[in-house]
Write an enzyme that holds these catalytic residues in place. Sequence first.
Site, PDB file in Angstrom:
ATOM      1  N   TYR A  74      36.447  24.606 -12.585  1.00 57.97           N
ATOM      2  CA  TYR A  74      37.425  23.850 -13.379  1.00 57.97           C
ATOM      3  C   TYR A  74      37.551  22.403 -12.896  1.00 57.97           C
ATOM      4  O   TYR A  74      38.606  21.795 -13.088  1.00 57.97           O
ATOM      5  CB  TYR A  74      38.779  24.556 -13.314  1.00 57.97           C
ATOM      6  CG  TYR A  74      38.897  25.751 -14.243  1.00 57.97           C
ATOM      7  CD1 TYR A  74      38.655  25.630 -15.616  1.00 57.97           C
ATOM      8  CD2 TYR A  74      39.255  27.011 -13.770  1.00 57.97           C
ATOM      9  CE1 TYR A  74      38.765  26.715 -16.482  1.00 57.97           C
ATOM     10  CE2 TYR A  74      39.371  28.101 -14.635  1.00 57.97           C
ATOM     11  CZ  TYR A  74      39.131  27.933 -15.985  1.00 57.97           C
ATOM     12  OH  TYR A  74      39.248  29.017 -16.846  1.00 57.97           O
TER      13      TYR A  74
ATOM     14  N   HIS B 135      37.567  33.338 -20.850  1.00 55.82           N
ATOM     15  CA  HIS B 135      37.015  31.974 -20.804  1.00 55.82           C
ATOM     16  C   HIS B 135      35.693  31.950 -21.559  1.00 55.82           C
ATOM     17  O   HIS B 135      34.931  32.913 -21.502  1.00 55.82           O
ATOM     18  CB  HIS B 135      36.756  31.544 -19.350  1.00 55.82           C
ATOM     19  CG  HIS B 135      35.812  30.375 -19.258  1.00 55.82           C
ATOM     20  ND1 HIS B 135      36.236  29.077 -19.402  1.00 55.82           N
ATOM     21  CD2 HIS B 135      34.466  30.316 -19.105  1.00 55.82           C
ATOM     22  CE1 HIS B 135      35.185  28.265 -19.324  1.00 55.82           C
ATOM     23  NE2 HIS B 135      34.097  28.988 -19.135  1.00 55.82           N
TER      24      HIS B 135
ATOM     25  N   GLU C 205      27.765  26.170 -16.096  1.00 56.72           N
ATOM     26  CA  GLU C 205      28.571  27.337 -15.695  1.00 56.72           C
ATOM     27  C   GLU C 205      27.677  28.535 -15.360  1.00 56.72           C
ATOM     28  O   GLU C 205      27.919  29.248 -14.387  1.00 56.72           O
ATOM     29  CB  GLU C 205      29.561  27.683 -16.812  1.00 56.72           C
ATOM     30  CG  GLU C 205      30.646  26.622 -16.932  1.00 56.72           C
ATOM     31  CD  GLU C 205      31.555  26.805 -18.140  1.00 56.72           C
ATOM     32  OE1 GLU C 205      31.373  27.785 -18.905  1.00 56.72           O
ATOM     33  OE2 GLU C 205      32.446  25.962 -18.322  1.00 56.72           O
TER      34      GLU C 205
ATOM     35  N   ASN D 294      45.591  33.753 -20.531  1.00 57.59           N
ATOM     36  CA  ASN D 294      44.931  33.823 -21.848  1.00 57.59           C
ATOM     37  C   ASN D 294      43.622  34.625 -21.845  1.00 57.59           C
ATOM     38  O   ASN D 294      42.734  34.418 -22.667  1.00 57.59           O
ATOM     39  CB  ASN D 294      44.758  32.419 -22.451  1.00 57.59           C
ATOM     40  CG  ASN D 294      43.865  31.523 -21.625  1.00 57.59           C
ATOM     41  OD1 ASN D 294      43.474  31.886 -20.516  1.00 57.59           O
ATOM     42  ND2 ASN D 294      43.536  30.366 -22.164  1.00 57.59           N
TER      43      ASN D 294
ATOM     44  N   LYS E 256      39.094  37.042 -17.586  1.00 56.73           N
ATOM     45  CA  LYS E 256      39.922  36.555 -16.486  1.00 56.73           C
ATOM     46  C   LYS E 256      40.689  37.724 -15.847  1.00 56.73           C
ATOM     47  O   LYS E 256      40.732  38.826 -16.420  1.00 56.73           O
ATOM     48  CB  LYS E 256      40.872  35.478 -17.020  1.00 56.73           C
ATOM     49  CG  LYS E 256      40.134  34.212 -17.488  1.00 56.73           C
ATOM     50  CD  LYS E 256      41.110  33.205 -18.073  1.00 56.73           C
ATOM     51  CE  LYS E 256      40.413  31.895 -18.432  1.00 56.73           C
ATOM     52  NZ  LYS E 256      41.360  30.912 -19.031  1.00 56.73           N
TER      53      LYS E 256
HETATM   54  P1  RTP Z   1      38.721  28.131 -20.749  1.00 54.31           P
HETATM   55  O1  RTP Z   1      37.952  27.036 -20.030  1.00 54.31           O
HETATM   56  O2  RTP Z   1      39.495  29.023 -19.821  1.00 54.31           O
HETATM   57  O3  RTP Z   1      37.909  28.868 -21.765  1.00 54.31           O
HETATM   58  O4  RTP Z   1      39.803  27.386 -21.591  1.00 54.31           O
HETATM   59  P2  RTP Z   1      39.606  26.181 -22.565  1.00 54.31           P
HETATM   60  O5  RTP Z   1      38.291  25.504 -22.390  1.00 54.31           O
HETATM   61  O6  RTP Z   1      39.922  26.710 -23.915  1.00 54.31           O
HETATM   62  O7  RTP Z   1      40.778  25.232 -22.098  1.00 54.31           O
HETATM   63  P3  RTP Z   1      40.844  24.167 -20.935  1.00 54.31           P
HETATM   64  O8  RTP Z   1      41.595  22.992 -21.459  1.00 54.31           O
HETATM   65  O9  RTP Z   1      39.505  23.964 -20.299  1.00 54.31           O
HETATM   66  O10 RTP Z   1      41.804  24.900 -19.900  1.00 54.31           O
HETATM   67  C1  RTP Z   1      41.319  25.855 -19.010  1.00 54.31           C
HETATM   68  C2  RTP Z   1      42.362  26.890 -18.800  1.00 54.31           C
HETATM   69  O11 RTP Z   1      43.495  26.304 -18.181  1.00 54.31           O
HETATM   70  C3  RTP Z   1      44.653  26.989 -18.576  1.00 54.31           C
HETATM   71  N1  RTP Z   1      45.592  26.036 -19.152  1.00 54.31           N
HETATM   72  N2  RTP Z   1      46.865  26.013 -18.840  1.00 54.31           N
HETATM   73  N3  RTP Z   1      49.243  23.730 -20.268  1.00 54.31           N
HETATM   74  C4  RTP Z   1      48.834  24.676 -19.488  1.00 54.31           C
HETATM   75  O12 RTP Z   1      49.559  25.260 -18.739  1.00 54.31           O
HETATM   76  C5  RTP Z   1      47.414  25.032 -19.554  1.00 54.31           C
HETATM   77  N4  RTP Z   1      46.500  24.455 -20.306  1.00 54.31           N
HETATM   78  C6  RTP Z   1      45.327  25.097 -20.041  1.00 54.31           C
HETATM   79  C7  RTP Z   1      44.254  28.038 -19.582  1.00 54.31           C
HETATM   80  O13 RTP Z   1      44.107  29.284 -18.895  1.00 54.31           O
HETATM   81  C8  RTP Z   1      42.920  27.532 -20.071  1.00 54.31           C
HETATM   82  O14 RTP Z   1      42.124  28.583 -20.581  1.00 54.31           O
END
Ligand code: RTP
Length: 150
Positions: A51, A117, A128, A114, A11
Amino acid sequence: MSTEQTFIAVKPDGVQRGLVGDIISRFEKRGYKLVALKMVSPSKEHLEKHYEDLSEKPFFKGLVTYMLSGPIVAMVWEGRDACKTGRSILGATNPLASAPGTIRGDYAIDVGRNVCHGSDGVESAKKEIALWFKPEEVQSYKNAQFDWIY
Ligand code: RTP
């Protein structure tokens, strides 16, 4: 357990902090094969599509703004159980819950910054990869020296 492809992205914060090489190195050392790689500055529409499952979440707008804050390094990694193991290399979504030794556990403390991804499963990886890469951008090759490197 199967040979899979997963979409991994560094990212904008990971690129800006100079973590690209370390992230690539972790996947290489683990035994995964890099089959696609590019640096991109995707449009807002592209990121909203990436997303789309999160479009109702309160953090969606901030997430898209964060992802628009600089170039992203997009990759496809291939190998045994690549989606699940790729996610374990990244660490938990919230870096405060990520184990030390994972990318997020070593480099991040903020869920909104973070670093990386990774696809959460084989079906999302297919979607994706198709969104981020043209078919001809994903390479097929055999590692030169070791049969056990996938
Ligand atoms: P990613 O897709 O980025 O690998 O992350 P992930 O599947 O582990 O998590 P996901 O729930 O799909 O969330 C995507 C990205 O959104 C941001 N996020 N912010 N509470 C919050 O502010 C929050 N929760 C999620 C994070 O950057 C997350 O990687």
